[in-house]
Design an enzyme around this catalytic site. Structure first.
Site, short mmCIF file in Angstrom:
data_model
loop_
_atom_site.label_atom_id
_atom_site.label_comp_id
_atom_site.label_asym_id
_atom_site.label_seq_id
_atom_site.Cartn_x
_atom_site.Cartn_y
_atom_site.Cartn_z
N LYS A 135 21.11 -15.67 9.60
CA LYS A 135 20.62 -14.55 8.79
C LYS A 135 21.61 -13.38 8.87
O LYS A 135 21.94 -12.76 7.85
CB LYS A 135 19.24 -14.12 9.34
CG LYS A 135 18.55 -13.08 8.47
CD LYS A 135 17.43 -12.39 9.20
CE LYS A 135 16.10 -13.07 9.03
NZ LYS A 135 15.01 -12.30 9.66
N THR A 167 3.88 -3.21 12.60
CA THR A 167 2.45 -2.86 12.65
C THR A 167 1.81 -3.49 13.89
O THR A 167 1.86 -4.70 14.08
CB THR A 167 1.74 -3.38 11.38
OG1 THR A 167 2.41 -2.81 10.27
CG2 THR A 167 0.28 -2.99 11.37
N GLU A 181 5.44 1.77 9.36
CA GLU A 181 6.00 1.60 8.02
C GLU A 181 4.86 1.41 7.03
O GLU A 181 3.84 0.82 7.36
CB GLU A 181 6.96 0.41 7.99
CG GLU A 181 6.40 -0.91 8.51
CD GLU A 181 5.68 -1.73 7.46
OE1 GLU A 181 5.87 -1.43 6.28
OE2 GLU A 181 4.92 -2.65 7.83
N PHE A 182 5.07 1.92 5.82
CA PHE A 182 4.09 1.72 4.76
C PHE A 182 4.75 1.03 3.57
O PHE A 182 4.34 1.21 2.43
CB PHE A 182 3.48 3.06 4.35
CG PHE A 182 2.71 3.73 5.46
CD1 PHE A 182 1.40 3.35 5.75
CD2 PHE A 182 3.29 4.71 6.24
CE1 PHE A 182 0.69 3.94 6.80
CE2 PHE A 182 2.60 5.32 7.29
CZ PHE A 182 1.29 4.93 7.57
N LYS A 195 -1.83 3.51 10.70
CA LYS A 195 -1.31 2.36 9.96
C LYS A 195 -2.37 1.28 9.78
O LYS A 195 -2.62 0.79 8.67
CB LYS A 195 -0.09 1.79 10.67
CG LYS A 195 0.42 0.48 10.10
CD LYS A 195 0.81 0.63 8.63
CE LYS A 195 0.88 -0.69 7.90
NZ LYS A 195 2.11 -1.40 8.05
N ALA A 223 -9.17 -6.25 -9.62
CA ALA A 223 -9.98 -7.39 -9.18
C ALA A 223 -9.20 -8.68 -9.34
O ALA A 223 -8.22 -8.73 -10.07
CB ALA A 223 -11.24 -7.44 -10.03
N GLY A 241 -3.55 -11.14 -0.22
CA GLY A 241 -2.87 -12.07 0.68
C GLY A 241 -1.65 -11.39 1.25
O GLY A 241 -1.59 -10.16 1.32
N CYS A 264 0.51 -8.95 5.59
CA CYS A 264 -0.01 -7.73 6.22
C CYS A 264 -1.54 -7.63 6.20
O CYS A 264 -2.16 -7.65 7.25
CB CYS A 264 0.61 -6.51 5.56
SG CYS A 264 2.40 -6.60 5.55
C1 UGA Z 1 0.76 -3.68 2.34
C2 UGA Z 1 0.55 -2.16 2.21
O1 UGA Z 1 0.29 -1.83 0.85
C3 UGA Z 1 1.78 -1.41 2.70
O2 UGA Z 1 1.54 0.00 2.64
C4 UGA Z 1 2.06 -1.81 4.14
O3 UGA Z 1 3.22 -1.19 4.64
C5 UGA Z 1 2.26 -3.32 4.21
O4 UGA Z 1 1.08 -3.97 3.70
C6 UGA Z 1 2.48 -3.70 5.64
O5 UGA Z 1 1.57 -3.52 6.46
O6 UGA Z 1 3.61 -4.06 5.99
P1 UGA Z 1 2.05 -5.55 0.92
O7 UGA Z 1 1.39 -6.55 1.80
O8 UGA Z 1 3.52 -5.67 0.67
O9 UGA Z 1 1.83 -4.05 1.48
O10 UGA Z 1 1.36 -5.66 -0.50
P2 UGA Z 1 0.29 -4.83 -1.36
O11 UGA Z 1 0.96 -4.34 -2.57
O12 UGA Z 1 -0.45 -3.86 -0.55
O13 UGA Z 1 -0.70 -6.00 -1.80
C7 UGA Z 1 -1.41 -6.76 -0.83
C8 UGA Z 1 -2.31 -7.78 -1.50
O14 UGA Z 1 -3.40 -7.13 -2.17
C9 UGA Z 1 -1.64 -8.63 -2.59
O15 UGA Z 1 -2.05 -9.97 -2.44
C10 UGA Z 1 -2.13 -8.07 -3.89
O16 UGA Z 1 -2.18 -9.01 -4.94
C11 UGA Z 1 -3.54 -7.62 -3.49
N1 UGA Z 1 -4.07 -6.53 -4.33
C12 UGA Z 1 -3.48 -5.31 -4.33
C13 UGA Z 1 -5.21 -6.76 -5.08
O17 UGA Z 1 -5.77 -7.88 -5.08
N2 UGA Z 1 -5.72 -5.74 -5.84
C14 UGA Z 1 -5.14 -4.51 -5.87
O18 UGA Z 1 -5.66 -3.62 -6.58
C15 UGA Z 1 -3.99 -4.29 -5.10
#
Ligand code: UGA
Length: 499
Positions: free
Chosen positions: A48, A134, A185-186, A238, A286, A291, A294
């Site tokens: 990597k 996290t 991190e967010f 977090k 919805a 998934g 995180c």
């Molecule tokens: C999430 C958080 O949003 C970040 O702030 C955080 O830093 C990160 O986890 C982490 O802990 O590292 P991420 O897992 O990349 O980020 O993705 P998201 O955009 O949050 O989506 C997560 C899941 O929720 C996806 O499967 C998405 O399809 C689903 N989702 C999201 C929904 O089903 N509905 C929504 O309205 C939004």
């Protein structure tokens, strides 16, 4: 890129080491390089590291390759497989290693523990150790204790284990001079760069003024709101943020099922909810559920921690339960469309856990693909980026699993089309062309991505999640010639009042 945009000198007084170059570590490392700091990124995976040093990102993250190449060219960033040397060369050490999930749902902190020992053994002067992965609340205290313990061990080994070596002097004698801070991190996969440079907030959890000062300094160029607090509170922010966002998603998914039951449209409900600034429209989409690496694991880890402490976390357990039921709700829609799944040719659009990533970890699509294959379907699959990862789990197999070059290939001969990830690439598909290629033009939209009227106009039978059309209640009313009742018809407790 203009190097002075963020108002820092080419090299600051802090030299940063980022340990772990995954979805969090690599964007963080090159982000800090861009902010003007000197950064070394370390990862034990030599292959990597080689890839990164040649300017290639080992996963798909929009914009990251440009920033990586810019960082390498700046001469202020380099990756190394030598974790020890990276620690020794730095004054600020970011821990970005993985925190997977144990079988009991708790966070597996073995990588955090191992890296803490390595840091302890390599303290050669003051270091600020920053926990970015996290982790459950109070992990920082364990990191602190571990570093302390192993740095003390190192000192005693050096002076009193018969090696004849004198106790360390100079920088080595400062062995236990360190702070541990939390700076969660967010970053969202697919938007990591944007999230790094324009975060809604920067959370700094530190128990010493020195540590707080360094972290303020590191992020000073961003001029974003900062929440400065103690370490444990920062850790909890977090986990609580991820749990809250997961709760919003499960909430709207619960409303989705109610919409399906009574014949309402969840997308309009979400719109109506989201316009209230106290609620906001974000994370009210919805579908087949959340998934990724995180939300599912962080939710379980927080619930596990709460239960361990005797705190009632049934709310979090309900959020988890609703989420895991989404796949079944979706599969029922597939069964409603095709009846018996065995022997059916089904097209699948999207496999990643969300768009703009090639990540399929804990993607709802996997459970759906799994069940459909077990029930004997023949699947035609497409995803713009996640097919290599999917192929490793479900290798191509004639008459069972076919990976397609395009969505139109997916549709060829299919008896239903299943939308599982709302990729922008699917936004402008020619629905008429898709329909013509299919044996049976049925569209089952797991993300409410398509406009139902448009799909129907193109000749599809359309089923979304909570978008009218499947309500036995509404159908019954329509059949009886009644319009919707002005007042609810009570059929449960107290039914006699209206009955
Ligand atoms: C999430 C958080 O949003 C970040 O702030 C955080 O830093 C990160 O986890 C982490 O802990 O590292 P991420 O897992 O990349 O980020 O993705 P998201 O955009 O949050 O989506 C997560 C899941 O929720 C996806 O499967 C998405 O399809 C689903 N989702 C999201 C929904 O089903 N509905 C929504 O309205 C939004």
């Amino acid at each position: 890129m203009n190097e002075t945009d963020f108002g820092h000198a080419a090299t600051g007084p802090h030299k940063i080491a980022v340990l772990g170059l995954g979805h969090v570590g690599l964007p963080t490392a090159v982000g800090f390089t861009r902010l003007g700091w000197e950064v070394v990124g370390a990862d034990e995976d030599a292959a990597k590291v080689e890839l990164i040093n040649s300017g290639k990102v080992p996963f798909f993250e929009p914009g990251l390759d440009d920033l990586l190449n810019w960082s390498l060219a700046s001469g202020r960033f380099q990756a190394t497989p030598d974790v020890t040397e990276a620690i020794r060369s730095a004054t600020v050490v970011f821990i970005c290693v993985g925190t997977p999930q144990r079988e009991d749902g708790a966070a597996d902190l073995s990588q955090i523990e191992a890296i803490s020992r390595t840091i302890g053994r390599n303290l050669n002067g003051y270091k600020l150790v920053v926990e970015k992965s996290t982790v459950p609340a109070i992990t920082a205290l364990w990191i602190q204790r571990t570093i302390q313990r192993y740095s003390a061990l190192k000192a005693s080994e050096a002076g009193g284990n018969g090696s004849g070596k004198a106790p360390p002097t100079g920088p080595e004698s400062l062995a236990a001079d360190f702070d541990v801070a939390s700076n969660p991190e967010f970053l969202q996969e697919g938007q990591a760069i944007e999230n790094f440079f324009e975060p809604c907030r920067i959370v700094i959890g530190a128990d010493s003024e020195r540590a707080r000062g360094i972290l303020r300094d590191l992020y000073g160029g961003l001029r974003r709101p900062m929440v400065v607090t103690d370490v444990t509170t920062a850790e909890l922010i977090k986990h609580a943020a991820n749990a809250f966002l997961s709760t919003k998603i499960s909430f709207i998914n619960m409303v989705t099922d109610i919409c399906d039951a009574v014949g309402a449209d969840v997308t309009r409900v979400a719109e109506g909810l989201g316009l209230d600034p106290r609620i906001s429209p974000a994370f009210l989409k919805a579908g087949i559920g959340f998934g990724g690496y995180c939300f599912p694991k962080d939710l379980r880890a927080l619930a596990h921690l709460a239960e361990q402490q005797g705190v009632d976390c049934s709310l979090l357990r309900a959020v988890e339960r609703i989420n895991s039921q989404r796949v079944e709700v979706f599969l029922d829609k597939v069964r409603n469309s095709v009846w018996v799944i065995s022997g059916k040719k089904l097209g699948v659009l999207g496999l990643a856990f969300k768009p703009n990533t090639d990540d399929i970890r804990e993607a709802p699509s996997l459970k759906i693909v799994d069940t459909l294959l077990k029930e004997g379907a023949e699947l035609r699959l497409h995803d713009p980026w996640a097919m290599p990862a999917a192929k490793a789990l479900y290798p191509p197999e004639a008459g069972r699993v076919t990976y397609c070059e395009s969505p139109y290939e997916v549709a060829r001969g299919a008896e239903a089309l299943l939308l599982l990830t709302e990729w922008d690439e699917y936004r402008h598909l020619d629905l008429g062309r898709l329909r013509d290629l299919m044996q049976v033009p049925a569209l089952i939209d797991g993300r409410n991505f398509f406009a139902p009227e448009e799909a129907r106009r193109a000749g599809f039978s359309y089923a979304g999640m909570g978008r009218r059309g499947v309500s036995p209640y509404a159908r019954e009313l329509a059949a009886s010639g009644q319009s919707r009742p002005a007042t609810p018809v009570w059929t449960g407790m107290g039914a006699g009042l209206n009955g």
